[in-house]
Motif scaffolding. Structure first.
Motif, mmCIF file in Angstrom:
data_model
loop_
_atom_site.group_PDB
_atom_site.id
_atom_site.type_symbol
_atom_site.label_atom_id
_atom_site.label_comp_id
_atom_site.label_asym_id
_atom_site.label_seq_id
_atom_site.Cartn_x
_atom_site.Cartn_y
_atom_site.Cartn_z
ATOM 1 N N UNK A 158 0.734 -1.289 0.002
ATOM 2 C CA UNK A 158 -0.079 0.090 -0.047
ATOM 3 C C UNK A 158 0.793 1.215 0.058
ATOM 4 N N UNK A 161 2.209 1.931 -3.415
ATOM 5 C CA UNK A 161 0.940 2.300 -4.322
ATOM 6 C C UNK A 161 0.700 3.674 -4.051
ATOM 7 N N UNK A 162 0.432 4.210 -2.626
ATOM 8 C CA UNK A 162 -0.088 5.268 -2.324
ATOM 9 C C UNK A 162 0.979 6.491 -2.709
ATOM 10 N N UNK A 165 1.204 7.306 -6.469
ATOM 11 C CA UNK A 165 0.123 8.093 -6.824
ATOM 12 C C UNK A 165 0.628 9.385 -6.605
ATOM 13 N N UNK B 215 -8.580 6.584 -7.328
ATOM 14 C CA UNK B 215 -7.641 5.778 -7.353
ATOM 15 C C UNK B 215 -6.984 5.592 -6.055
ATOM 16 N N UNK B 216 -6.802 6.714 -5.348
ATOM 17 C CA UNK B 216 -6.177 6.717 -4.062
ATOM 18 C C UNK B 216 -7.304 6.159 -3.132
ATOM 19 N N UNK B 219 -6.734 2.383 -3.390
ATOM 20 C CA UNK B 219 -5.491 1.814 -2.851
ATOM 21 C C UNK B 219 -5.698 1.974 -1.503
ATOM 22 N N UNK B 220 -6.250 3.001 -0.693
ATOM 23 C CA UNK B 220 -6.274 2.929 0.619
ATOM 24 C C UNK B 220 -7.182 1.876 1.155
ATOM 25 N N UNK B 222 -7.620 -1.068 -0.258
ATOM 26 C CA UNK B 222 -6.979 -2.417 -0.475
ATOM 27 C C UNK B 222 -6.211 -3.003 0.468
#
Lengths: 249, 223
Positions: A158, A161-162, A165, B215-216, B219-220, B222
């Motif tokens: 995570x 990914x975060x 982004x 998208x964020x 992600x959070x 997941x």
């Protein structure tokens, strides 16, 4: 054709393969960086003539400008590899992105420090709210935000990914920030190298500058591989290939 | 689809109106911070007038920043955020509804109260419309960009400082042009350029920020 490339990417991006290959590449990059630095600095500090206006003090350009270039370059590289990580789920790309951030922040910091040292004799003050100094400072803040987010989220996947982004959002913002700051206030001398047709810098000064820029790129390549290797080793610490590696030691 | 949009918008507004004390907090904070500055310097009219654009804009920035939590925090804690993500409606649209609600509840009140603060700061009367207009164009962007930051940090414990670290650098262009517009208007010059820039950034963030936020959020969620 395409599947072949894909297969190649998958082999190369497997942690074990990467660890071995990167280990072989690092000495070459490091040696290249060292040789080019010595050559570039020799040409820049001893051979190139003093500036007609700024005298000897302009020579800090050979560290300042390549560092500033690198800080931007690394941010873009970080965003690109983060998006590769996000889109194609290649974990190695995330590793490269997170390994790049501290290096980029360090280059931004070097650019700021050398810039303010250069500013003292030229502008009469260590810090001036000049456009490019300011946007370099904001770039440093963007790096800090990325690193803070990366370390704040416990789950590795995570976090990758975060922060990835965030890097992409940041890279969209970098040109906006740059130009808004540019229009807001500028005192900085005009760019001397970006005009491709005829740079306003003399060739005898330009060549060492480009050598230094190349040296910094190679240095970054060596450093990012060292850091990424460490990171891969740490992340896979419970995998078999790492255990086997340790047993061999 | 647009039904979902309006339902969510109305739900958020209704929830906020039932906790009215919370609603007023960013507004009071805004007024409070602006009135700190005259206390910290010698409040001569000229100095105040010169500081006014920066003070008003920085205070508005901080007021929005502190209210961002409200955007997703509660929904994340009680699980309704997960339900929103499970819904068949496009998440981007739902995000847009939530951001719009947030702006109506925090950004718009700031815009409306700004003439009063302009009087506090000795801004000449004919500059006041420019202050209102620049805030009107700028504050939605603050909510839109802020939404990305909140959705990345909502699951982090004590994410407040982290949120400001992430979001504030992204706010800088808005700050520059918003404050500059007021500055230029006070000198009697045209502010068209600044307003066009603010409008352009608004259009850009209106189209891109909800996508990044969606998208964020995924992600959070997941983890």
């Amino acid at each position: 054709m395409f599947s072949k490339i894909w297969k190649w990417i998958q082999t190369f991006s497997s942690p074990k393969y990467f660890y071995g290959t990167a280990g072989k590449l690092i000495p070459w990059f490091a040696a290249g960086a060292l040789a080019l630095t010595v050559w570039g600095l020799y040409l820049g500090l001893f051979v190139a003539p003093p500036d007609y206006q700024q005298g000897e003090s302009y020579r800090i350009i050979y560290v300042h400008v390549p560092a500033a270039w690198m800080s931007l370059f690394i941010y873009v590289a970080m965003a690109v590899s983060a998006s590769v990580g996000l889109i194609w789920q290649i974990r190695l790309a995330d590793v490269i992105a997170s390994a790049s951030a501290p290096i980029g922040a360090a280059f931004a910091f070097i650019a700021l420090v050398t810039g303010s040292l250069w500013g003292k004799p030229m502008w009469g003050a260590y810090w001036v709210w000049d456009a490019r100094l300011t946007s370099e400072l904001i770039l440093l803040f963007l790096y800090f935000g990325y690193m803070a987010l990366q370390s704040a989220i416990e789950d590795q996947r995570t976090a990758d990914k975060a922060s990835g982004l965030l890097a992409i959002v940041g890279v969209v913002n970098v040109p906006i920030i740059h130009y808004s700051v540019e229009w807001w206030n500028t005192l900085h001398q005009g760019a001397t190298v970006t005009k491709f047709d005829k740079p306003s810098i003399d060739t005898s000064m330009l060549i060492p500058l480009l050598l230094m820029a190349l040296a910094f790129k190679l240095f970054y390549a060596a450093l990012v591989l060292v850091r990424a290797r460490n990171e891969v080793l740490y992340r896979d610490r419970n995998r078999r290939w790492v255990r086997e590696l340790i047993q061999k030691l | 689809m647009f039904n979902a949009f309006s339902h969510l918008l109305i739900r958020d507004l209704r929830l906020a109106l039932r906790a009215r004390h919370e609603l007023a907090n960013p507004l009071i904070f805004f007024v409070l911070v602006v009135s700190l500055f005259p206390l910290a310097v010698t409040p001569t009219p000229e100095l105040l007038q010169e500081m006014a654009p920066g003070v008003i804009w920085v205070s508005a920035l901080l007021a929005v920043l502190l209210s961002l939590d409200r955007l997703f925090k509660q929904d994340y804690d009680d699980g309704s955020l997960d339900q929103l993500m499970l819904s068949p409606n496009p998440l981007v649209l739902l995000v847009l509804a939530k951001v719009l609600a947030h702006w109506l509840l925090t950004g718009l009140p700031l815009v409306l109260i700004s003439p009063m603060l302009a009087v506090f700061m000795n801004v000449p009367a004919d500059t006041i419309p420019i202050i209102v207009l620049s805030l009107l164009l700028g504050t939605p962007v603050l909510s839109l960009i802020g939404a990305i930051g909140v959705s990345l940090t909502v699951a982090v414990n004590r994410g407040g400082v982290l949120l400001s670290l992430i979001v504030l650098p992204l706010y800088i262009p808005i700050l520059i042009f918003g404050a500059n517009a007021i500055d230029v208007a006070a000198d009697g010059l045209s502010v068209k350029g600044q307003m066009y820039f603010l409008a352009a950034v608004l259009a850009l963030s209106l189209s891109l920020a909800p996508v990044a936020t969606a998208v964020a959020l995924r992600i959070t969620a997941s983890r």
